[in-house]
Design a protein around this motif. Structure first.
Motif: not given
Length: 287
Positions: A209-232
């Protein structure tokens, strides 16, 4: 392009029931759990009156979306029948649509029939934690209904996902491949508005999960909105050796990092704190 352009000036729009929703800066989605066994006890709702009260507070606190779910997707959650899920979500969605006509309602389900019934009763978006892998009719249904679809990455089912955390080709690399394939299928089914959710906690351990959070910007290549669910979720409290009830601080920090890495919508239990987080991050980015 500077940070202000990439984080808070995206020209992203969603067509929600004929309403044009602009995501020029991050928005908040409040979680309404209609299950007796959600991992966070503080989010469980047991009646229509309780759901309406919680929804009203979330909207007053600044939520743009409300996400209604009747099937707990916590690890090892028990199976819920389709009829039971329908019985949980439809009366609440209908009541919310009547009481708060300005609210944008999302149905949290992986079943096409539940999604369709929810939209018919007033929902505006489909939030599918399975990314279409658990119901082959989901993509066609979303396309036919003409509603935005939240495409989440998950392996297996809520009952099996904790044993499916090996990613031989790399975690983010698999997400990119998964999203590329599924986006093509969704476009083919006529779905026009797609949002991506990398699925924090779904077939991913704390370190992943933390690797994914660090690299989240790599998903911008799709140019689509990112919904993020980290709550608790466990990644926000296990490193601190506390439980979900004490995970608000960890959630705020994780959401801050997500915003700095391109999140467009924060899906949360605590709306006011998420709205405040967005405002503070916005000040630092636009300063």
């Amino acid at each position: 392009m500077n940070a202000k352009d990439t984080l808070f000036c995206k020209k992203t729009t969603l067509n929600c029931g004929g309403r044009l929703v602009l995501l020029q800066q991050p928005a908040v989605m409040g979680i309404l759990n209609l299950t007796p066994d959600s991992f966070y006890a503080g989010s469980r709702l047991s009646s229509t009156e309780e759901a309406l009260q919680k929804a009203g507070k979330m909207l007053a606190d600044g939520a743009t979306f409300l996400d209604v779910g009747g099937y707990s997707t916590r690890p090892n959650a028990p199976e819920v029948t389709e009829q039971e899920e329908l019985d949980r979500v439809l009366p609440i969605i209908q009541a919310l649509a009547k009481e708060f006509p300005e609210a944008l309602l999302s149905v949290d389900t992986f079943r096409a029939k539940v999604a369709e019934a929810a939209v018919q009763h007033g929902a505006h978006l489909i939030n599918d934690v399975s990314g279409g892998t658990l119901d082959e009719a989901m993509f066609e249904t979303a396309g036919r209904l003409g509603v935005p679809y939240i495409l989440m990455h998950m392996r297996g089912t809520p009952q099996t996902m904790t044993s499916l955390t090996e990613y031989g080709n790399g975690l983010v690399e698999e997400l990119v491949s998964f999203f590329a394939e599924r986006i093509t299928q969704l476009r083919g089914a006529g779905v026009k508005d797609i949002l991506l959710d990398p699925g924090f906690g779904f077939a991913k351990n704390v370190e992943q999960n933390y690797e994914l959070l660090r690299r989240l910007r790599e998903l911008q290549l799709f140019e689509l909105p990112l919904l993020i669910g980290l709550s608790r979720k466990s990644m926000t409290y296990k490193p601190l050796q506390v439980g979900p009830q004490e995970a608000l601080t960890g959630t705020i920090v994780a959401n801050t990092l997500a915003l700095l890495n391109g999140a467009d919508i924060l899906r949360v239990h605590d709306v006011k704190e998420a709205v405040h987080t967005i405002e503070i991050v916005k000040k630092t980015v636009t300063a």
